[in-house]
Design an enzyme around this catalytic site. Sequence first.
Site, short mmCIF file in Angstrom:
data_model
loop_
_atom_site.label_atom_id
_atom_site.label_comp_id
_atom_site.label_asym_id
_atom_site.label_seq_id
_atom_site.Cartn_x
_atom_site.Cartn_y
_atom_site.Cartn_z
N HIS A 198 27.33 14.63 -10.97
CA HIS A 198 27.03 13.38 -10.59
C HIS A 198 28.00 12.46 -10.87
CE1 HIS A 198 22.86 10.95 -10.29
NE2 HIS A 198 23.73 10.69 -9.33
N GLU A 245 18.91 17.82 -14.62
CA GLU A 245 20.12 17.38 -14.54
C GLU A 245 20.36 16.71 -15.90
OE1 GLU A 245 22.45 13.64 -12.95
OE2 GLU A 245 21.66 14.99 -11.24
N ARG A 277 19.39 12.79 -4.76
CA ARG A 277 18.62 12.95 -5.89
C ARG A 277 18.30 14.56 -5.95
NH1 ARG A 277 20.22 9.16 -7.54
NH2 ARG A 277 18.94 7.27 -8.34
#
Length: 326
Positions: free
Chosen positions: A286, A267, A238
């Site tokens: 990601h 993000e 994360r």
Amino acid sequence: MMNIFITREVPAIIKQSLTDQGHRLFEWTEKRDLTPDELIQYAKDSDALFSVGGHAIDSDVLAACDHLRVIALCSVGYDHVDVATATRLGIPIGNTPGVLSKATADTAFLLMQNVARKAIHKHKEILRGNWGFFDPMVDLGIDLQGKTLGIYGLGRIGYEMAKSCRYAFNMPVIYHNRGHNEEAEQDLDARRVSFDELLEQSDVLSVHANLSDQTQGIFNRDAFSRMKASAIFINTARGSMHNEEDLRTALENGVIWGAGLDVTNPEPMAPDNPLLNMPNVAILPHIGSATVETRMKMMQLTVENVLAGLRGDKLPYCVNPEVYNH
């Protein structure tokens, strides 16, 4: 017949597995994220929420949709969900554990090699036309063979990363967990160490822990200052587990050697972020679980959770099993 709202377009075979059970589907097909109000609007007319993506399912959403029989997340992580409120309201939350461990570990392994050899940077140099005069001592990478791998959070994903590094590069493995990982200690000779020892001894430090109040921002200026100047920092867990400004400063000042990120904070990352143009940094958008096989398995587990919830059965992959004690 019950209504299911799906927050992204999903393959036809996944939708068929739901409609074959007599359920009616509503699918968000726009190529943008739902707003909180839109999520509430569609979920209010549904019995199940099939949630793909990281949109917040907070107390406001849950209070407006407390009739939901199930919220099935097409993800392992659930830090974007107010699980305590869902439990209080009697809504079971499902996730997709186990199926993306290898794919995510492979992404960490890919980032490690990219950073070590500055591969993404050198590809950019080709595109800029800078493939010409050979200077044997310019822009060199570093070897990984025999270097020490440190794992922060040695669960399923961390184990797969450790196994790949151990077998491919004969890397000794150290790790920091609350408890021992006996499988890793037996199979990989992994050694459990304190957090300080992890920082000080790792040549590559790869993050695989869950996000919590204790882990948020744990990789900050102080942590980077205790790492080796030759160390590589990898995060596929994360983004908010590292302080991005502190990471940038550490890289610019040579406090650590390089970094590979599949998760960022925020993000998505802004296109003018300096990290994107550093030669010793590799950034991916990601893609940890982004293989055909893994995403299909994740969606299949999500379907299992949805159907169980609509039948009134316990979810096979439940985040908050205490909901059934109410």
